[in-house]
Scaffold this motif. Structure first.
Motif, mmCIF file in Angstrom:
data_model
loop_
_atom_site.group_PDB
_atom_site.id
_atom_site.type_symbol
_atom_site.label_atom_id
_atom_site.label_comp_id
_atom_site.label_asym_id
_atom_site.label_seq_id
_atom_site.Cartn_x
_atom_site.Cartn_y
_atom_site.Cartn_z
ATOM 1 N N ASP A 1 0.847 -1.193 0.000
ATOM 2 C CA ASP A 1 0.000 0.000 0.000
ATOM 3 C C ASP A 1 0.885 1.246 0.000
ATOM 4 O OD1 ASP A 1 -2.132 1.721 0.206
ATOM 5 O OD2 ASP A 1 -2.489 1.342 2.332
ATOM 6 N N GLU A 2 0.924 1.958 -1.105
ATOM 7 C CA GLU A 2 1.783 3.154 -1.242
ATOM 8 C C GLU A 2 3.197 2.880 -0.693
ATOM 9 O OE1 GLU A 2 0.798 5.640 -2.961
ATOM 10 O OE2 GLU A 2 -1.377 5.809 -2.755
ATOM 11 N N PRO A 3 3.874 1.843 -1.205
ATOM 12 C CA PRO A 3 5.124 1.402 -0.566
ATOM 13 C C PRO A 3 6.240 2.430 -0.605
ATOM 14 C CG PRO A 3 4.844 0.344 -2.701
ATOM 15 C CD PRO A 3 3.554 1.051 -2.403
ATOM 16 N N THR A 4 6.120 3.428 -1.478
ATOM 17 C CA THR A 4 7.198 4.418 -1.577
ATOM 18 C C THR A 4 6.734 5.800 -1.114
ATOM 19 O OG1 THR A 4 6.624 4.944 -3.853
ATOM 20 C CG2 THR A 4 8.206 3.163 -3.528
ATOM 21 N N GLY A 5 5.584 5.832 -0.466
ATOM 22 C CA GLY A 5 4.991 7.108 -0.063
ATOM 23 C C GLY A 5 5.854 7.941 0.864
ATOM 24 N N ASN A 6 6.740 7.274 1.621
ATOM 25 C CA ASN A 6 7.603 8.002 2.556
ATOM 26 C C ASN A 6 9.047 8.080 2.086
ATOM 27 O OD1 ASN A 6 6.110 9.051 4.729
ATOM 28 N ND2 ASN A 6 5.738 6.979 5.470
ATOM 29 N N LEU A 7 9.289 7.804 0.800
ATOM 30 C CA LEU A 7 10.674 7.734 0.324
ATOM 31 C C LEU A 7 10.902 8.743 -0.789
ATOM 32 C CD1 LEU A 7 10.868 3.832 0.156
ATOM 33 C CD2 LEU A 7 11.710 5.312 1.990
ATOM 34 N N ASP A 8 12.128 9.261 -0.884
ATOM 35 C CA ASP A 8 12.400 10.179 -1.992
ATOM 36 C C ASP A 8 12.502 9.392 -3.300
ATOM 37 O OD1 ASP A 8 15.031 9.252 -2.484
ATOM 38 O OD2 ASP A 8 15.854 10.625 -0.992
ATOM 39 N N SER A 9 12.565 10.121 -4.425
ATOM 40 C CA SER A 9 12.342 9.441 -5.701
ATOM 41 C C SER A 9 13.453 8.448 -6.054
ATOM 42 C CB SER A 9 12.154 10.456 -6.826
ATOM 43 O OG SER A 9 13.275 11.302 -6.896
ATOM 44 N N LYS A 10 14.683 8.743 -5.661
ATOM 45 C CA LYS A 10 15.775 7.814 -5.975
ATOM 46 C C LYS A 10 15.615 6.503 -5.193
ATOM 47 C CE LYS A 10 20.801 7.393 -5.480
ATOM 48 N NZ LYS A 10 20.819 6.853 -4.109
ATOM 49 N N ILE A 11 15.309 6.631 -3.916
ATOM 50 C CA ILE A 11 15.132 5.442 -3.072
ATOM 51 C C ILE A 11 13.872 4.682 -3.512
ATOM 52 C CG2 ILE A 11 14.923 4.614 -0.688
ATOM 53 C CD1 ILE A 11 17.596 5.975 -1.284
ATOM 54 N N SER A 12 12.840 5.436 -3.916
ATOM 55 C CA SER A 12 11.620 4.797 -4.422
ATOM 56 C C SER A 12 11.936 3.892 -5.603
ATOM 57 C CB SER A 12 10.606 5.851 -4.869
ATOM 58 O OG SER A 12 10.176 6.612 -3.776
ATOM 59 N N GLU A 13 12.762 4.391 -6.507
ATOM 60 C CA GLU A 13 13.145 3.585 -7.678
ATOM 61 C C GLU A 13 13.852 2.302 -7.247
ATOM 62 O OE1 GLU A 13 12.615 3.448 -11.034
ATOM 63 O OE2 GLU A 13 11.068 4.852 -10.360
ATOM 64 N N GLU A 14 14.699 2.411 -6.229
ATOM 65 C CA GLU A 14 15.414 1.218 -5.746
ATOM 66 C C GLU A 14 14.436 0.186 -5.191
ATOM 67 O OE1 GLU A 14 19.399 3.724 -4.439
ATOM 68 O OE2 GLU A 14 18.492 2.347 -3.001
ATOM 69 N N ILE A 15 13.434 0.668 -4.471
ATOM 70 C CA ILE A 15 12.430 -0.261 -3.929
ATOM 71 C C ILE A 15 11.637 -0.897 -5.076
ATOM 72 C CG2 ILE A 15 10.305 -0.400 -2.554
ATOM 73 C CD1 ILE A 15 12.836 -0.243 -0.830
ATOM 74 N N MET A 16 11.322 -0.098 -6.100
ATOM 75 C CA MET A 16 10.567 -0.655 -7.229
ATOM 76 C C MET A 16 11.416 -1.647 -8.019
ATOM 77 S SD MET A 16 7.832 0.590 -6.377
ATOM 78 C CE MET A 16 6.795 -0.267 -7.562
ATOM 79 N N GLN A 17 12.723 -1.415 -8.019
ATOM 80 C CA GLN A 17 13.628 -2.390 -8.638
ATOM 81 C C GLN A 17 13.596 -3.711 -7.867
ATOM 82 O OE1 GLN A 17 18.016 -1.579 -9.582
ATOM 83 N NE2 GLN A 17 16.971 0.199 -10.403
ATOM 84 N N LEU A 18 13.565 -3.594 -6.551
ATOM 85 C CA LEU A 18 13.457 -4.788 -5.704
ATOM 86 C C LEU A 18 12.142 -5.523 -6.007
ATOM 87 C CD1 LEU A 18 14.502 -6.534 -3.322
ATOM 88 C CD2 LEU A 18 13.402 -4.902 -1.777
ATOM 89 N N PHE A 19 11.055 -4.771 -6.160
ATOM 90 C CA PHE A 19 9.765 -5.393 -6.498
ATOM 91 C C PHE A 19 9.851 -6.127 -7.841
ATOM 92 C CE2 PHE A 19 6.222 -3.169 -3.879
ATOM 93 C CZ PHE A 19 6.971 -3.319 -2.732
ATOM 94 N N ALA A 20 10.555 -5.518 -8.790
ATOM 95 C CA ALA A 20 10.702 -6.154 -10.101
ATOM 96 C C ALA A 20 11.434 -7.497 -9.966
ATOM 97 C CB ALA A 20 11.445 -5.219 -11.054
ATOM 98 N N GLU A 21 12.452 -7.522 -9.134
ATOM 99 C CA GLU A 21 13.178 -8.789 -8.893
ATOM 100 C C GLU A 21 12.264 -9.828 -8.260
ATOM 101 O OE1 GLU A 21 16.734 -8.294 -6.442
ATOM 102 O OE2 GLU A 21 17.220 -6.511 -7.650
#
Ligand code: ADP
Ligand code: ADP
Length: 231
Positions: A168-188
């Protein structure tokens, strides 16, 4: 193979004498291994849908089959059991235990599952390594950056091999660079065959998913394959 099957799901909330129709006959099928984003403006019904899919709440009417099991009319205790077994949650606010280390936070679901201590530690270390935190195992949440905290939360969500990772809004508290890293983790995680459902109002986050579902006023307005997923 169907993991989530919603059939004519209605969810009404009573507020005084008024009835709020949060979901108006939503039908939907999600198969194993899909990566789905649920989008929509504020008030469109995203949280309500996530609560139903995550077995946090039951619908007013309609059917929900999770792994072919009807979970639309279970008691709170039965729902809690299904939740612990089948669903890994990731929240905007991480929801980690502040006094416990990363390892202890990740092990917790295994305690409830009755796994022996040595095995809990081994499993938790392995999954923390997979999310890139091998050197942060003994850190407490306040000794970790925001992105690292969310990685701990993702590790905790995955440790029981759930049928669905529900974020649920997993990157809502993260800046855009860190958000991308989390989304990369999701892709993996998706590449490894997991089923992911991400609830978000952010277009840039949803574009990582392979299928997009748009809610509007409690109904599915659109449901389509993302022609160009990021990663
Ligand atoms: P979103 O997550 O897309 O913002 P919600 O699912 O939270 O949408 O809300 C859908 C509708 O249901 C809104 O009109 C909201 O005001 C209403 N609603 C949500 N939760 C409750 C509740 N617990 N009690 C009453 N109305 C609610
Ligand atoms: P970011 O800039 O990515 O948010 P920080 O500057 O908060 O990261 O942290 C940088 C590194 O220092 C991280 O790897 C984190 O684990 C570590 N760290 C941050 N705060 C603490 C702390 N209070 N105690 C120990 N290590 C910390």
């Amino acid at each position: 193979e169907s993991v989530i099957k919603l059939e004519k799901i209605v969810k009404n909330y009573k507020v005084g004498t008024q009835i709020v129709r949060a979901l108006r006959s939503v039908s939907l099928n999600i198969n194993r291994g899909e990566y789905v984003a649920i989008m929509g403006a504020s008030g469109s019904g995203k949280s309500t849908m996530m609560n139903v899919i995550g077995c946090l709440d039951t619908p007013t009417s309609g059917f929900y089959e999770l792994n072919k099991q009807d979970v639309s009319h279970l008691s709170d205790d039965e729902l809690a059991e299904i939740r612990n077994k089948e669903i890994g949650f990731v929240f905007q606010t991480f929801n980690l235990l502040p006094r416990n280390t990363a390892l202890e936070n990740v092990m917790l679901p295994l305690v409830y599952a009755g796994v022996k201590k040595q095995q809990r530690i081994e499993k938790a270390e392995k999954i923390l390594t997979e999310v890139g935190l091998a050197d942060r195992i003994e850190h407490k949440p306040n000794e970790l950056s925001g992105g690292q905290r969310q990685r701990v939360a993702v590790a905790r969500a995955l440790i029981n091999n759930p049928s669905i990772l529900l974020a649920d809004e997993p990157t809502g508290n993260l800046d855009s660079k860190i958000s991308e890293e989390i989304m990369q983790l999701f892709a993996e995680i998706h590449r490894k065959g997991n089923t992911l459902v991400v609830v978000t109002h952010e277009e840039s986050i949803a574009m990582h998913a392979h299928r997009i579902i748009r809610l509007k006023d409690g109904e599915i307005e659109a449901d389509y394959v993302n022609p160009n997923p990021v990663y």
